[in-house]
Write an enzyme that holds these catalytic residues in place. Structure first.
Site, PDB file in Angstrom:
ATOM      1  N   TYR A  68     -13.265   0.173 -66.747  1.00  0.00           N
ATOM      2  CA  TYR A  68     -13.688   0.558 -65.399  1.00  0.00           C
ATOM      3  C   TYR A  68     -14.351   1.921 -65.489  1.00  0.00           C
ATOM      4  O   TYR A  68     -13.830   2.824 -66.150  1.00  0.00           O
ATOM      5  CB  TYR A  68     -12.474   0.621 -64.456  1.00  0.00           C
ATOM      6  CG  TYR A  68     -12.833   1.150 -63.080  1.00  0.00           C
ATOM      7  CD1 TYR A  68     -13.142   0.273 -62.039  1.00  0.00           C
ATOM      8  CD2 TYR A  68     -12.875   2.521 -62.816  1.00  0.00           C
ATOM      9  CE1 TYR A  68     -13.501   0.743 -60.790  1.00  0.00           C
ATOM     10  CE2 TYR A  68     -13.241   2.999 -61.564  1.00  0.00           C
ATOM     11  CZ  TYR A  68     -13.550   2.107 -60.559  1.00  0.00           C
ATOM     12  OH  TYR A  68     -13.908   2.579 -59.312  1.00  0.00           O
ATOM     13  N   GLU A  80     -20.423   2.327 -59.231  1.00  0.00           N
ATOM     14  CA  GLU A  80     -19.214   1.751 -59.841  1.00  0.00           C
ATOM     15  C   GLU A  80     -19.591   0.606 -60.774  1.00  0.00           C
ATOM     16  O   GLU A  80     -20.361  -0.278 -60.386  1.00  0.00           O
ATOM     17  CB  GLU A  80     -18.273   1.240 -58.741  1.00  0.00           C
ATOM     18  CG  GLU A  80     -16.945   0.751 -59.286  1.00  0.00           C
ATOM     19  CD  GLU A  80     -16.078   0.108 -58.200  1.00  0.00           C
ATOM     20  OE1 GLU A  80     -16.513  -0.892 -57.600  1.00  0.00           O
ATOM     21  OE2 GLU A  80     -14.973   0.627 -57.953  1.00  0.00           O
TER      22      GLU A  80
END
Ligand code: GDP
Ligand code: MN
Length: 383
Positions: free
Chosen positions: A108, A196
Site C-alpha cells: 500500500y 493512492e
C-alpha cells in the site's frame, strides 16, 4: 476533483511510474474488439469515482477469453454498489481491460495533504490490497507514516525509512526509490490532495507496478491544469451541482425540503442551522456570493426548484455589496418569469432594506416577508 483510475494511470506512465497498459471500453463492441488483441489473464475493472470496487464485484480477474468477455459484459452498465457509493450505487459507463499481472506481494502506498501537520504525509504498508482502515485497526504496526516538509521535499533518509518499514529487498529498493520520487513529483505538480496506489504490486519477476490508482486534485488549482479539467466527468457528479457550477454558484445538494439562497458561505451555514432548528431539513447549500446580481439570483432560483423535493424557499440575504432593493427586484423578476408557485420566505437586512421590502410587498407574488431570523424560523416551522 477526482479522476478515473485509467486517467490517473496515464499520468503515472507519463511521469515514469510503471502501470499496466489497458484499453477503455464504453460499448459491447469495444469489448470484443479489444479482447481479441489481449493475452490472458485479463483484469476487467469498472471505472467509477469510488473505491471498494473489488469487493462490490467491479473488478474481475479472468483467466480465459470466455470469462473475460462475460465479466466485461456484466460489469459494463451494472449498478455498482460499494461502501463509498451509497445504497443506490453508480452506473458503470466505462470499463478498463488490463493485462493481468502475476503478483508475489501487494503493498500500500499513498500521499496526502495533512492539514493538521501542514505538510504532505506518505503512508505505506506491507499489507496492501485490503483497505487501509482495516490494516490500521488490525495491524497498526504495519503502517508507516512519513511527514515531508513541502519546502524541503522528499529526503533520502525518509525514503530509507519507508524501504525499511516495507521490508523491501535490496533488489527492489532502487526501483521503489525511483517510483517514490516520481510519485512525489506528480503529487506536487498536479496540486493533489491524495494519490493512492492500493495495491502497489510486486510481481513474481521482482518488478514493481501500480495496479490501482486513485487521484484527487485540489479543485481550486484546476485553472492551471487544463489537461485535468478536460477529464471532468459530469456523469459522475450531481446534474444540479454541475449546472450551478457553470453559473458560478456554490451549490451543494442535500436531502431536505427547504431550498435556500444566501449570500456568503458563513451565513449559508448559519441558515442551514436555522432551518434544522426550526424542525425542517435543508434541501441545499447555496451561496450566491457577495456580488450577486439579478441574473445570478434567477439562476439560483431555477436550480433550487429543479430539485423536486423542495417545498419552500428561504432567501436569507444581508445587503452589503448586494443592496436589498436590487435583490428584491431580482427575486420578483425571477419568480414572475418562472411562474413560481412555491412559498418563498424572504429575510433581508442591510442597505436599502425598506425599499427592498416595499418592492416585495407590492409584487403580488407568493413572497412572505420575515421581519427577522426568529420570525423566519417560525415561518419555516409552520411549513
Ligand atoms: P478497488 O477494490 O476499487 O480498490 O480496486 P483494485 O484496482 O484495487 O482491485 C481490487 C483487487 O484486485 C486488488 O487489490 C488486487 O488484489 C486485485 N487485482 C487487480 N489487478 C490485478 C492483477 O493484475 N493481478 C492480480 N493477481 N490481481 C489483481
Ligand atoms: Mn484498490
Amino acid at each position: 476533483m477526482k479522476i478515473h483510475e485509467y486517467q490517473a494511470k496515464r499520468l503515472f506512465r507519463q511521469f515514469g511510474i510503471p502501470a499496466p497498459t489497458g484499453s477503455i471500453c464504453k460499448t459491447q463492441k469495444d469489448i470484443t474488439r479489444h479482447l481479441k488483441q489481449m493475452q490472458m489473464p485479463v483484469v476487467v475493472k469498472a471505472q467509477i469515482l469510488a473505491g471498494g470496487r473489488g469487493k462490490g464485484g467491479g473488478v474481475i480477474l479472468a483467466r480465459t477469453m470466455a470469462k473475460a468477455q462475460k465479466s466485461a459484459e456484466t460489469i459494463l452498465g451494472m449498478q455498482l454498489i460499494t461502501k463509498q457509493t451509497g445504497d443506490a450505487g453508480t452506473t458503470v459507463k466505462t470499463i478498463l481491460l488490463e493485462q493481468g499481472v502475476s503478483l508475489a506481494k501487494e503493498l500500500y502506498l499513498s500521499m496526502l495533504v495533512d492539514r493538521e501537520h501542514e505538510d504532505i504525509v506518505i503512508i505505506a504498508s506491507r499489507s496492501g490490497g485490503m483497505d487501509i482502515e482495516t490494516v490500521a485497526r488490525e495491524n497498526p504496526d504495519h503502517i508507516i507514516k512519513v511527514h515531508i516538509n513541502p519546502l524541503l521535499g522528499l529526503q533520502s533518509y525518509q525514503v530509507r525509512e519507508l524501504i525499511a518499514g516495507l521490508e523491501l529487498s535490496p533488489l527492489l529498493a532502487g526501483e521503489f526509490t525511483e517510483i517514490l520520487k516520481k510519485l512525489y513529483t506528480l503529487f506536487t505538480h498536479y496540486d493533489c490532495s491524495l494519490v493512492e496506489i492500493n495495491p502497489l504490486g510486486i510481481t513474481k519477476e521482482d518488478t514493481i507496478i501500480a495496479l490501482d490508482a486513485k487521484m484527487d486534485l485540489d479543485s481550486n488549482s484546476l485553472f492551471r491544469h487544463p489537461d485535468i479539467l478536460a477529464m471532468y466527468d459530469s456523469d459522475e457528479e450531481d446534474a444540479l451541482e454541475t449546472a450551478a457550477s457553470a453559473h458560478g454558484l456554490n451549490y451543494i445538494r442535500l436531502n431536505g425540503t427547504i431550498g435556500s439562497m444566501v449570500n456568503g458561505a458563513g451565513l449559508a451555514m448559519a441558515t442551514m442551522d436555522l432551518i434544522k432548528q426550526a424542525g425542517v431539513e435543508p434541501a441545499n447549500f447555496l451561496d450566491v456570493g457577495g456580488g450577486a446580481d439579478a441574473e445570478m439570483v434567477e439562476n439560483g432560483f431555477r436550480i433550487i426548484v429543479s430539485d423536486t423535493n423542495v417545498r419552500a424557499i428561504f432567501i436569507n440575504i444581508f445587503g452589503g455589496i448586494l443592496r436589498c432593493d436590487i435583490l428584491a427586484e431580482g427575486v420578483v423578476a425571477a419568480a414572475g418569469k418562472m411562474e413560481l408557485s412555491l412559498p418563498v420566505i424572504v429575510r433581508m437586512e442591510g442597505t436599502n432594506v425598506e425599499q427592498g421590502r416595499r418592492i416585495l410587498a407590492e409584487s403580488h407574488l407568493n413572497l412572505i416577508n420575515a421581519e427577522n431570523l426568529k420570525h423566519a424560523a417560525e415561518l419555516l416551522a409552520a411549513i
